[in-house]
Design an enzyme around this catalytic site. Structure first.
Site, PDB file in Angstrom:
ATOM      1  N   GLY B  51      -9.007  32.963 -20.726  1.00 33.11           N
ATOM      2  CA  GLY B  51     -10.092  32.830 -19.759  1.00 33.11           C
ATOM      3  C   GLY B  51      -9.735  31.678 -18.825  1.00 33.11           C
ATOM      4  N   ALA B  52      -9.735  31.958 -17.515  1.00 35.02           N
ATOM      5  CA  ALA B  52      -9.240  30.970 -16.552  1.00 35.02           C
ATOM      6  C   ALA B  52      -9.856  29.582 -16.740  1.00 35.02           C
ATOM      7  CB  ALA B  52      -9.465  31.488 -15.124  1.00 35.02           C
ATOM      8  N   ARG B  93       1.565  29.495 -18.843  1.00 33.85           N
ATOM      9  CA  ARG B  93       1.036  30.710 -18.194  1.00 33.85           C
ATOM     10  C   ARG B  93       1.148  30.541 -16.688  1.00 33.85           C
ATOM     11  NH1 ARG B  93      -4.230  33.787 -20.266  1.00 33.85           N
ATOM     12  NH2 ARG B  93      -3.316  35.353 -18.891  1.00 33.85           N
ATOM     13  N   GLN B 200     -11.820  43.519 -25.284  1.00 35.96           N
ATOM     14  CA  GLN B 200     -12.426  42.186 -25.178  1.00 35.96           C
ATOM     15  C   GLN B 200     -13.932  42.233 -25.445  1.00 35.96           C
ATOM     16  OE1 GLN B 200     -10.471  43.568 -22.863  1.00 35.96           O
ATOM     17  NE2 GLN B 200      -8.980  42.109 -22.067  1.00 35.96           N
ATOM     18  N   ASP B 241     -13.197  38.793 -11.264  1.00 32.44           N
ATOM     19  CA  ASP B 241     -11.975  38.034 -11.013  1.00 32.44           C
ATOM     20  C   ASP B 241     -11.857  37.626  -9.553  1.00 32.44           C
ATOM     21  OD1 ASP B 241     -11.356  39.987 -13.408  1.00 32.44           O
ATOM     22  OD2 ASP B 241     -10.089  38.210 -13.597  1.00 32.44           O
ATOM     23  N   LYS B 252     -12.592  43.648 -14.523  1.00 28.30           N
ATOM     24  CA  LYS B 252     -11.912  44.426 -15.562  1.00 28.30           C
ATOM     25  C   LYS B 252     -12.127  45.924 -15.376  1.00 28.30           C
ATOM     26  CE  LYS B 252     -10.208  42.709 -18.382  1.00 28.30           C
ATOM     27  NZ  LYS B 252      -8.824  42.221 -18.313  1.00 28.30           N
TER      28      LYS B 252
END
Lengths: 350, 350
Positions: B51-52, B93, B200, B241, B252
């Site tokens: 998760g950002a 990442r 998820q 996003d 998603k």
């Protein structure tokens, strides 16, 4: 690639019954000769053969397997044994209406035949099983013929779950127009929803279309909207478990979602089924009981837990698509269009 | 049931960093103390923390872990070491913008501090990491405050994928209004799509809501239409996003489908995100690139193959929901309504 003629759900050849073990798909292709009625019982019970029409045909042939070494019996003894074996086979899947129907029909045809010797009765039994098999193939072929002209060159089709050849003797229902279009050289693509929770789409539909040489792509259920938005889908074809008198359609969970998406993206939805699936005694979809299945199918994948312990779950096996989302119902008696209340009665009303 | 205060994605306590290993969810709950910067690198790489926003916070604390035993260094040596560790953590990442941003901000704050000794610099470093952490919590809390009044007693909510507390430090984005409603004693139910292919929803969202004491039910993605048809859903809340300048929303895969279904059943769809997710340089959803991920995610489940060898696959990771299907965008700066082109510019346009 396998020759698709070799991978029918049911093969009857030289007095021997062969069933494709569908529980091993898509990993392995194993066709098992059925050596005894106990083995046929087990194959039905374990879902090695599945799909209402296929189970009926397998049951009828199962009776032949049961009686093949009984031709020395006299009429009375043969019939007694036949009835016993029919009851036994019927117990393999008590809720399968087609199985029960096929067994009863077979027994009755033998009983009402003039045959006196075991050999004569066995001949009649075999002939009836072969008839049921041939009729199932013919029925699906007719569905195909009434739907094939909907499929034009270059089209993209989407289907959900498995209403395919694997569930019948040949052709399937939703897939029948596809197989006939393929026979006629029409070029088209199929997108197959994986169909959670039991994945009949990716395990069975994707497998059978791939091995029949059809251009098929597998997607997760929640990608259907994406491929529609991309303009890849021109038509949806699905099967059905029951069509109500007003044209509402019960089918595998997820069909309603596909139909709503198709409406939004202006894609027609066709439903394919044999006449026996049209139930005029059910006025609308509201009267169709929706079975809820076990929680493990949703909380697990195979043996692996994927949702937390103690979570609440819904697992409806079916959903009901309202008739206004259905562009047509493709049956062995013709392609039925709205108004369904009127047109279904016209064709199936006697 | 676990006290949900114990199961945060990130815990910073007495100078020690603890991360919840999310790869083990929902089977096991394991919180690991991070003993070295290498361990933090590995935790980010292996998606133990994901998760950002959460990755950004974990990265900042990772720098503290890296430098905790370097307080004996002088300013020059400390800064050199800090820069090296930041570059190292950033490599865990490379595409995670938040990680890069948090590391740069932390390094810069230390560089521009007046601190001369290693001890002073370490103190500044720690303070900055704690600030980033606190800001993330505050941001999500504000999203919650701008969305909480949408949730009324007795409502059923549906969410897709995980835009939850597990992806942030606390509260989450799509879940923030839910957690705040829960704090205020509002009674509501949540339906959580499992969110194939990576699940998820069932692995993470169902888990975090269940353990927070929220009434949550898990369903497969293709059951969303069914529960909507049954009247069980009054509102959809999802994360995103990227929000384009016209209000189109990338999220998603499956979000588009949910939004279309919701429109059909007249259910409003809200999208929750921090201001940083609104990207006014992207005019519409059409300009958003949709990444396709590996085929195995669709053809397999874990290690088990579920679709035939040789099958074609689509696996878009995201889809784009057109703005006309969005009832509102819940941000830390307020709840934005249509017309989005105008109203997003008004709030985020400087």
């Amino acid at each position: 690639m396998l020759d698709h003629k070799q991978v029918k759900s049911i093969t009857w050849k030289d007095g021997k019954l062969y069933l494709l073990d569908q529980t091993l798909l898509p990993i392995a292709v194993k066709v098992e000769e059925q050596m005894s009625v106990e083995q046929v019982w087990d194959s039905i019970k374990q879902l090695k053969v599945r799909g209402a029409p296929a189970i009926g045909v397998a049951g009828a042939y199962g009776l032949v397997v049961a009686m093949q070494d009984k031709s020395h019996l006299n009429r009375e003894a043969f019939l007694a044994e036949l009835q016993e074996k029919a009851a036994y086979l019927d117990s393999s899947r008590p809720t399968a209406v087609n199985l029960s129907w096929a067994l009863k029909r077979t027994v009755k045809s033998v009983e009402t035949s003039g045959g006196q010797s075991g050999a004569e009765l066995l001949e009649c039994l075999t002939k009836t099983a072969e008839e049921i098999h041939a009729e199932d193939i013919e029925l699906c072929r007719k569905i195909g013929e009434h739907g094939v002209e909907l499929i034009k060159d270059g089209m993209g089709l989407l289907t959900h779950c498995n209403a395919g050849r694997l569930a019948t003797s040949e052709y399937g229902t939703a897939t029948a127009p596809m197989y006939l279009a393929q026979e006629r050289g029409v070029s088209f693509r199929v997108y197959s929803d994986e169909s959670r929770p039991l994945l009949q789409g990716s395990r069975l539909t994707a497998w059978e279309l791939l091995h029949a040489g059809v251009d098929v792509t597998t997607i997760t259920d929640n990608m259907a909207a994406f491929v529609m938005q991309q303009g890849l889908i021109d038509m949806v074809i699905v099967g059905t478990d029951r069509v109500a008198a007003n044209g509402d359609v019960a089918n595998k969970i997820g069909t309603l979602g596909v139909a709503v998406l198709a409406a939004y993206f202006k894609i027609p939805v066709y439903v394919a089924c044999p006449a026996s699936t049209v139930d005029l005694s059910t006025p609308t979809g509201k009267e169709i009981f929706i079975e809820e299945r076990g929680e493990d199918e949703v909380t697990h994948f195979g043996q692996r837990r994927t949702a937390p312990e103690g979570i609440k779950v819904r697992n409806p096996a079916f959903d009901v698509t309202p008739h206004e989302l259905v562009a047509g119902i493709i049956t062995d008696r013709g392609l039925i269009r709205a108004p369904y209340q009127e047109n279904l009665h016209k064709i199936f009303g006697e």
